[in-house]
Scaffold this motif. Structure first.
Motif, PDB file in Angstrom:
ATOM      1  N   ALA A  43      45.791  33.896  35.619  1.00  0.00           N
ATOM      2  CA  ALA A  43      44.780  32.841  35.707  1.00  0.00           C
ATOM      3  C   ALA A  43      44.386  32.343  34.317  1.00  0.00           C
ATOM      4  CB  ALA A  43      43.557  33.344  36.466  1.00  0.00           C
ATOM      5  N   LEU A  44      44.201  33.266  33.388  1.00  0.00           N
ATOM      6  CA  LEU A  44      43.852  32.880  32.018  1.00  0.00           C
ATOM      7  C   LEU A  44      44.969  32.075  31.365  1.00  0.00           C
ATOM      8  CD1 LEU A  44      42.182  36.157  30.693  1.00  0.00           C
ATOM      9  CD2 LEU A  44      41.061  33.967  31.173  1.00  0.00           C
ATOM     10  N   ILE A  45      46.199  32.481  31.592  1.00  0.00           N
ATOM     11  CA  ILE A  45      47.356  31.819  30.982  1.00  0.00           C
ATOM     12  C   ILE A  45      47.505  30.389  31.483  1.00  0.00           C
ATOM     13  CG2 ILE A  45      49.907  31.852  30.888  1.00  0.00           C
ATOM     14  CD1 ILE A  45      48.435  33.889  29.034  1.00  0.00           C
ATOM     15  N   ILE A  46      47.272  30.169  32.779  1.00  0.00           N
ATOM     16  CA  ILE A  46      47.461  28.822  33.334  1.00  0.00           C
ATOM     17  C   ILE A  46      46.168  28.011  33.365  1.00  0.00           C
ATOM     18  CG2 ILE A  46      49.509  29.485  34.655  1.00  0.00           C
ATOM     19  CD1 ILE A  46      47.753  29.489  37.197  1.00  0.00           C
ATOM     20  N   GLY A  47      45.068  28.613  32.924  1.00  0.00           N
ATOM     21  CA  GLY A  47      43.810  27.883  32.854  1.00  0.00           C
ATOM     22  C   GLY A  47      43.201  27.563  34.205  1.00  0.00           C
ATOM     23  N   ARG A  48      43.364  28.465  35.139  1.00  0.00           N
ATOM     24  CA  ARG A  48      42.826  28.289  36.500  1.00  0.00           C
ATOM     25  C   ARG A  48      41.965  29.497  36.844  1.00  0.00           C
ATOM     26  NH1 ARG A  48      44.330  23.155  38.452  1.00  0.00           N
ATOM     27  NH2 ARG A  48      46.351  22.696  37.525  1.00  0.00           N
ATOM     28  N   ASP A  49      41.210  29.376  37.943  1.00  0.00           N
ATOM     29  CA  ASP A  49      40.464  30.544  38.402  1.00  0.00           C
ATOM     30  C   ASP A  49      41.419  31.491  39.126  1.00  0.00           C
ATOM     31  OD1 ASP A  49      40.663  29.761  41.173  1.00  0.00           O
ATOM     32  OD2 ASP A  49      38.883  28.527  40.963  1.00  0.00           O
ATOM     33  N   ARG A  51      41.513  32.682  42.145  1.00  0.00           N
ATOM     34  CA  ARG A  51      41.972  32.275  43.485  1.00  0.00           C
ATOM     35  C   ARG A  51      43.101  31.247  43.387  1.00  0.00           C
ATOM     36  NH1 ARG A  51      44.321  32.986  47.600  1.00  0.00           N
ATOM     37  NH2 ARG A  51      43.926  31.654  49.370  1.00  0.00           N
ATOM     38  N   ALA A  52      42.977  30.302  42.465  1.00  0.00           N
ATOM     39  CA  ALA A  52      44.049  29.310  42.272  1.00  0.00           C
ATOM     40  C   ALA A  52      45.326  29.998  41.794  1.00  0.00           C
ATOM     41  CB  ALA A  52      43.613  28.239  41.287  1.00  0.00           C
ATOM     42  N   ALA A  53      45.189  30.978  40.895  1.00  0.00           N
ATOM     43  CA  ALA A  53      46.353  31.736  40.432  1.00  0.00           C
ATOM     44  C   ALA A  53      46.976  32.526  41.586  1.00  0.00           C
ATOM     45  CB  ALA A  53      45.957  32.676  39.295  1.00  0.00           C
ATOM     46  N   GLN A  54      46.146  33.091  42.457  1.00  0.00           N
ATOM     47  CA  GLN A  54      46.660  33.822  43.624  1.00  0.00           C
ATOM     48  C   GLN A  54      47.458  32.896  44.537  1.00  0.00           C
ATOM     49  OE1 GLN A  54      42.939  35.275  45.181  1.00  0.00           O
ATOM     50  NE2 GLN A  54      43.218  37.314  44.288  1.00  0.00           N
ATOM     51  N   ARG A  55      46.938  31.677  44.758  1.00  0.00           N
ATOM     52  CA  ARG A  55      47.649  30.719  45.624  1.00  0.00           C
ATOM     53  C   ARG A  55      49.011  30.355  45.036  1.00  0.00           C
ATOM     54  NH1 ARG A  55      42.466  28.543  46.067  1.00  0.00           N
ATOM     55  NH2 ARG A  55      42.972  26.886  44.592  1.00  0.00           N
ATOM     56  N   ARG A  56      49.068  30.186  43.739  1.00  0.00           N
ATOM     57  CA  ARG A  56      50.350  29.869  43.100  1.00  0.00           C
ATOM     58  C   ARG A  56      51.277  31.081  43.128  1.00  0.00           C
ATOM     59  NH1 ARG A  56      46.721  26.455  41.362  1.00  0.00           N
ATOM     60  NH2 ARG A  56      47.290  24.442  40.447  1.00  0.00           N
TER      61      ARG A  56
END
Length: 90
Positions: A43-49, A51-56
């Motif tokens: 999440a930190l690497i892609i700049g998302r929260d 939950r958004a990282a989990q979805r990806r």
């Protein structure tokens, strides 16, 4: 620079690997598992929260090209390794 072959765990069944986006998600999960990286770090690497990282990560939502570039640097693999049928070069 020396390249070595890394045996990755079998892809998890979260995302279908019949699509390129599913294959990418599966490869990212495998590289993350092999390197013991967490979804919170992703999440930190892609700049998302988280939950958004989990979805990806699960393949529910596609990664952007910019995210894939950042992830490949983070995992220290070439971007095309994230899209390969057998992601084995680290």
């Amino acid at each position: 620079m020396t390249q070595s072959v890394v045996m990755l765990p079998n892809p998890t069944p979260n995302a279908p690997t019949t699509t390129l986006s599913g294959l990418v998600a599966s490869n990212i999960r495998a590289y993350m598992a092999a390197q013991r990286k967490t979804t919170a770090e992703l999440a930190l690497i892609i700049g998302r929260d988280v939950r958004a990282a989990q979805r990806r990560r699960s393949g529910e939502q596609q990664f952007s090209l910019d995210e894939l570039e950042a992830i490949s640097r983070w995992l220290n693999v070439p971007p095309n390794a994230l899209m390969a049928r057998l992601a084995a070069v680290a």
